[in-house]
Design an enzyme around this catalytic site. Structure first.
Site, PDB file in Angstrom:
ATOM      1  N   GLY A  85      57.147  22.818  36.241  1.00 40.73           N
ATOM      2  CA  GLY A  85      56.825  23.619  37.433  1.00 40.73           C
ATOM      3  C   GLY A  85      58.066  24.029  38.189  1.00 40.73           C
TER       4      GLY A  85
ATOM      5  N   ARG B 124      58.979  27.805  41.372  1.00 40.41           N
ATOM      6  CA  ARG B 124      58.821  27.997  42.820  1.00 40.41           C
ATOM      7  C   ARG B 124      59.038  26.680  43.539  1.00 40.41           C
ATOM      8  NH1 ARG B 124      53.487  28.849  43.871  1.00 40.41           N
ATOM      9  NH2 ARG B 124      52.719  28.682  41.742  1.00 40.41           N
TER      10      ARG B 124
ATOM     11  N   ASP C 138      51.466  24.895  29.968  1.00 37.43           N
ATOM     12  CA  ASP C 138      50.496  24.333  30.916  1.00 37.43           C
ATOM     13  C   ASP C 138      50.650  22.810  30.892  1.00 37.43           C
ATOM     14  OD1 ASP C 138      48.333  23.368  32.307  1.00 37.43           O
ATOM     15  OD2 ASP C 138      46.872  24.695  31.373  1.00 37.43           O
TER      16      ASP C 138
ATOM     17  N   ASN D  64      57.125  17.469  38.070  1.00 40.10           N
ATOM     18  CA  ASN D  64      56.943  18.082  39.385  1.00 40.10           C
ATOM     19  C   ASN D  64      55.691  18.963  39.481  1.00 40.10           C
ATOM     20  OD1 ASN D  64      57.957  19.521  42.013  1.00 40.10           O
ATOM     21  ND2 ASN D  64      57.691  21.156  40.504  1.00 40.10           N
TER      22      ASN D  64
ATOM     23  N   TYR E 171      43.349  15.426  45.012  1.00 35.91           N
ATOM     24  CA  TYR E 171      44.818  15.441  45.025  1.00 35.91           C
ATOM     25  C   TYR E 171      45.382  14.047  45.321  1.00 35.91           C
ATOM     26  CZ  TYR E 171      49.486  17.131  46.526  1.00 35.91           C
ATOM     27  OH  TYR E 171      50.842  17.349  46.681  1.00 35.91           O
ATOM     28  N   VAL E 172      44.781  13.368  46.300  1.00 36.38           N
ATOM     29  CA  VAL E 172      45.260  12.033  46.675  1.00 36.38           C
ATOM     30  C   VAL E 172      45.045  11.046  45.524  1.00 36.38           C
ATOM     31  CG1 VAL E 172      44.845  10.072  48.212  1.00 36.38           C
ATOM     32  CG2 VAL E 172      45.023  12.380  49.157  1.00 36.38           C
TER      33      VAL E 172
ATOM     34  N   ALA F 201      45.083  11.760  42.402  1.00 38.25           N
ATOM     35  CA  ALA F 201      46.107  12.068  41.405  1.00 38.25           C
ATOM     36  C   ALA F 201      47.472  11.521  41.834  1.00 38.25           C
ATOM     37  CB  ALA F 201      46.192  13.577  41.193  1.00 38.25           C
ATOM     38  N   LYS F 202      47.830  11.731  43.111  1.00 40.19           N
ATOM     39  CA  LYS F 202      49.166  11.332  43.572  1.00 40.19           C
ATOM     40  C   LYS F 202      49.303   9.811  43.684  1.00 40.19           C
ATOM     41  CE  LYS F 202      51.047  15.374  43.796  1.00 40.19           C
ATOM     42  NZ  LYS F 202      52.024  15.750  42.748  1.00 40.19           N
TER      43      LYS F 202
ATOM     44  N   ILE G 260      56.458  19.841  53.153  1.00 38.26           N
ATOM     45  CA  ILE G 260      57.593  20.658  52.697  1.00 38.26           C
ATOM     46  C   ILE G 260      57.170  22.127  52.672  1.00 38.26           C
ATOM     47  CG2 ILE G 260      59.246  21.018  50.810  1.00 38.26           C
ATOM     48  CD1 ILE G 260      59.426  18.189  52.100  1.00 38.26           C
TER      49      ILE G 260
HETATM   50  P1  NAP Z   1      54.329  25.291  44.543  1.00 41.51           P
HETATM   51  O1  NAP Z   1      55.283  25.988  45.430  1.00 41.51           O
HETATM   52  O2  NAP Z   1      52.891  25.680  44.569  1.00 41.51           O
HETATM   53  O3  NAP Z   1      54.884  25.382  43.030  1.00 41.51           O
HETATM   54  C1  NAP Z   1      54.178  24.767  41.999  1.00 41.51           C
HETATM   55  C2  NAP Z   1      54.939  24.865  40.704  1.00 41.51           C
HETATM   56  O4  NAP Z   1      54.195  24.149  39.706  1.00 41.51           O
HETATM   57  C3  NAP Z   1      55.072  26.292  40.205  1.00 41.51           C
HETATM   58  O5  NAP Z   1      56.293  26.423  39.520  1.00 41.51           O
HETATM   59  C4  NAP Z   1      53.896  26.425  39.223  1.00 41.51           C
HETATM   60  O6  NAP Z   1      54.109  27.360  38.180  1.00 41.51           O
HETATM   61  C5  NAP Z   1      53.876  25.021  38.645  1.00 41.51           C
HETATM   62  N1  NAP Z   1      52.579  24.658  38.076  1.00 41.51           N
HETATM   63  C6  NAP Z   1      51.388  24.538  38.701  1.00 41.51           C
HETATM   64  N2  NAP Z   1      50.447  24.171  37.815  1.00 41.51           N
HETATM   65  C7  NAP Z   1      51.057  24.069  36.618  1.00 41.51           C
HETATM   66  C8  NAP Z   1      50.640  23.741  35.313  1.00 41.51           C
HETATM   67  N3  NAP Z   1      49.362  23.434  35.036  1.00 41.51           N
HETATM   68  N4  NAP Z   1      51.556  23.734  34.312  1.00 41.51           N
HETATM   69  C9  NAP Z   1      52.840  24.052  34.560  1.00 41.51           C
HETATM   70  N5  NAP Z   1      53.313  24.367  35.771  1.00 41.51           N
HETATM   71  C10 NAP Z   1      52.429  24.390  36.788  1.00 41.51           C
HETATM   72  O7  NAP Z   1      54.327  23.710  44.812  1.00 41.51           O
HETATM   73  P2  NAP Z   1      55.378  22.772  45.579  1.00 41.51           P
HETATM   74  O8  NAP Z   1      54.976  22.699  46.999  1.00 41.51           O
HETATM   75  O9  NAP Z   1      56.773  23.155  45.218  1.00 41.51           O
HETATM   76  O10 NAP Z   1      54.997  21.352  44.938  1.00 41.51           O
HETATM   77  C11 NAP Z   1      55.730  20.779  43.864  1.00 41.51           C
HETATM   78  C12 NAP Z   1      55.277  19.340  43.703  1.00 41.51           C
HETATM   79  O11 NAP Z   1      55.490  18.634  44.922  1.00 41.51           O
HETATM   80  C13 NAP Z   1      53.785  19.192  43.393  1.00 41.51           C
HETATM   81  O12 NAP Z   1      53.578  18.138  42.502  1.00 41.51           O
HETATM   82  C14 NAP Z   1      53.202  18.873  44.751  1.00 41.51           C
HETATM   83  O13 NAP Z   1      51.981  18.191  44.638  1.00 41.51           O
HETATM   84  C15 NAP Z   1      54.294  18.024  45.343  1.00 41.51           C
HETATM   85  N6  NAP Z   1      54.252  17.947  46.793  1.00 41.51           N
HETATM   86  C16 NAP Z   1      54.428  19.035  47.581  1.00 41.51           C
HETATM   87  C17 NAP Z   1      54.380  18.904  48.961  1.00 41.51           C
HETATM   88  C18 NAP Z   1      54.580  20.068  49.889  1.00 41.51           C
HETATM   89  O14 NAP Z   1      54.469  19.863  51.119  1.00 41.51           O
HETATM   90  N7  NAP Z   1      54.886  21.272  49.410  1.00 41.51           N
HETATM   91  C19 NAP Z   1      54.152  17.659  49.535  1.00 41.51           C
HETATM   92  C20 NAP Z   1      53.966  16.563  48.717  1.00 41.51           C
HETATM   93  C21 NAP Z   1      54.030  16.715  47.344  1.00 41.51           C
HETATM   94  P3  NAP Z   1      53.686  28.916  38.359  1.00 41.51           P
HETATM   95  O15 NAP Z   1      54.702  29.507  39.285  1.00 41.51           O
HETATM   96  O16 NAP Z   1      53.769  29.512  37.001  1.00 41.51           O
HETATM   97  O17 NAP Z   1      52.299  28.906  38.952  1.00 41.51           O
END
Ligand code: NAP
Length: 246
Positions: A11, A14, A62, A89, A154-155, A157-158, A187
């Site tokens: 992932g 982004r 995926d 990630n 989600y919780v 899973a995490k 974030i």
């Molecule tokens: P994001 O901006 O939505 O980006 C998600 C990334 O994961 C994208 O690159 C997306 O690819 C990829 N992705 C999603 N589903 C996928 C799949 N089935 N196979 C391969 N790639 C996949 O998310 P983020 O906020 O950066 O979050 C990244 C991680 O941090 C996640 O695990 C999230 O749960 C965790 N997290 C985030 C926060 C927060 O506040 N943002 C807080 C706690 C934890 P595409 O671009 O191709 O869709």
């Protein structure tokens, strides 16, 4: 710190994953990142790599599919001959209150956030065991520790990612493979931008450092776990959350 190490980040197109992939590349690692559907964003990151002389390449996969994890690891090994650092990630949210949550919303979130960690870790460890070195970093979330209404899927899973991290850390420690988790707080990424200003203000009010985190603060934590500074640390969960989880 991680110069010439080979890293795979799931992932990486982004948000947090992109920041981790680019931070690793600027610190001298050779990087493969995966993405689900953002081919254009993947091309832009590869172009950024070319312009700056970094070895960074994307692959569509995926993360919830085991065969796609196998494909990503094979691609990494064919390209660079080894795999030193794995960052799990990739993740999604499908929020809903339990009474309204569909089976599909539960299953898809478990697959993308937890099953994906099993898929990639299982496929990655074979080469890490044979080279007697590996660093696995799983991106969990503070809600996996505290719980959160509207996010039972989600919780679950995490929290599962944290349990997986500790179990696999114990299994792999004798092979010089460390397994740690980073638990981000709030974030600023696409995942959180759907929240309105009022919701954001409510969240900031419970963050002791009184600000939302940037993806870079998570990338710095991942870099720490990947580096020799964390050689004697395994099975840990580092909350990077402005003090929210105390
Ligand atoms: P994001 O901006 O939505 O980006 C998600 C990334 O994961 C994208 O690159 C997306 O690819 C990829 N992705 C999603 N589903 C996928 C799949 N089935 N196979 C391969 N790639 C996949 O998310 P983020 O906020 O950066 O979050 C990244 C991680 O941090 C996640 O695990 C999230 O749960 C965790 N997290 C985030 C926060 C927060 O506040 N943002 C807080 C706690 C934890 P595409 O671009 O191709 O869709």
């Amino acid at each position: 710190m991680i110069k010439d190490k080979v890293a795979l980040v799931t992932g990486g197109t982004r948000g947090i994953g992109k920041s981790i992939a680019q931070t690793f590349a600027t610190n001298g690692a050779k990087v493969i990142f995966t993405y689900h559907s953002s081919a254009l964003a993947a091309n832009e990151i590869e172009q950024w790599g070319k312009e700056n002389n970094y070895e960074i390449f994307g692959i569509q996969a995926d993360a919830s599919k085991f065969a796609d994890a196998e494909k990503s690891i094979s691609f990494t090994l064919e390209k660079f001959g080894r795999l030193d650092i794995l960052v799990n990630n990739a993740g999604i949210t499908r929020d809903n209150l339990l009474l309204r949550m569909s089976e599909e919303e539960f299953d898809s979130v478990i697959s993308a956030n937890l099953k994906s960690v099993f898929n990639y870790t299982k496929c990655a460890v074979r080469s890490m065991i044979s080279q007697k070195f590996g660093r696995i970093i799983n991106i969990s979330s503070v809600v996996g520790i505290s719980g959160n209404p509207g996010q039972a899927n989600y919780v679950s899973a995490k929290a599962g990612v944290i349990g997986f991290t500790k179990s696999v850390a114990k299994e792999l420690a004798s092979r010089n493979i460390t397994v740690n988790a980073v638990a981000p707080g709030f974030i600023e990424t696409d995942m959180t931008k759907k929240l309105n200003e009022k919701q954001k203000e409510a969240i900031i009010s419970v963050i002791p450092l009184k600000k939302i985190g940037s993806p870079e603060v998570i990338a710095k934590a991942a870099l720490f776990f990947a580096s020799e500074n964390a050689d004697y640390i395994t099975g840990q969960v580092l909350c990077v959350d402005g003090g929210m989880t105390m």
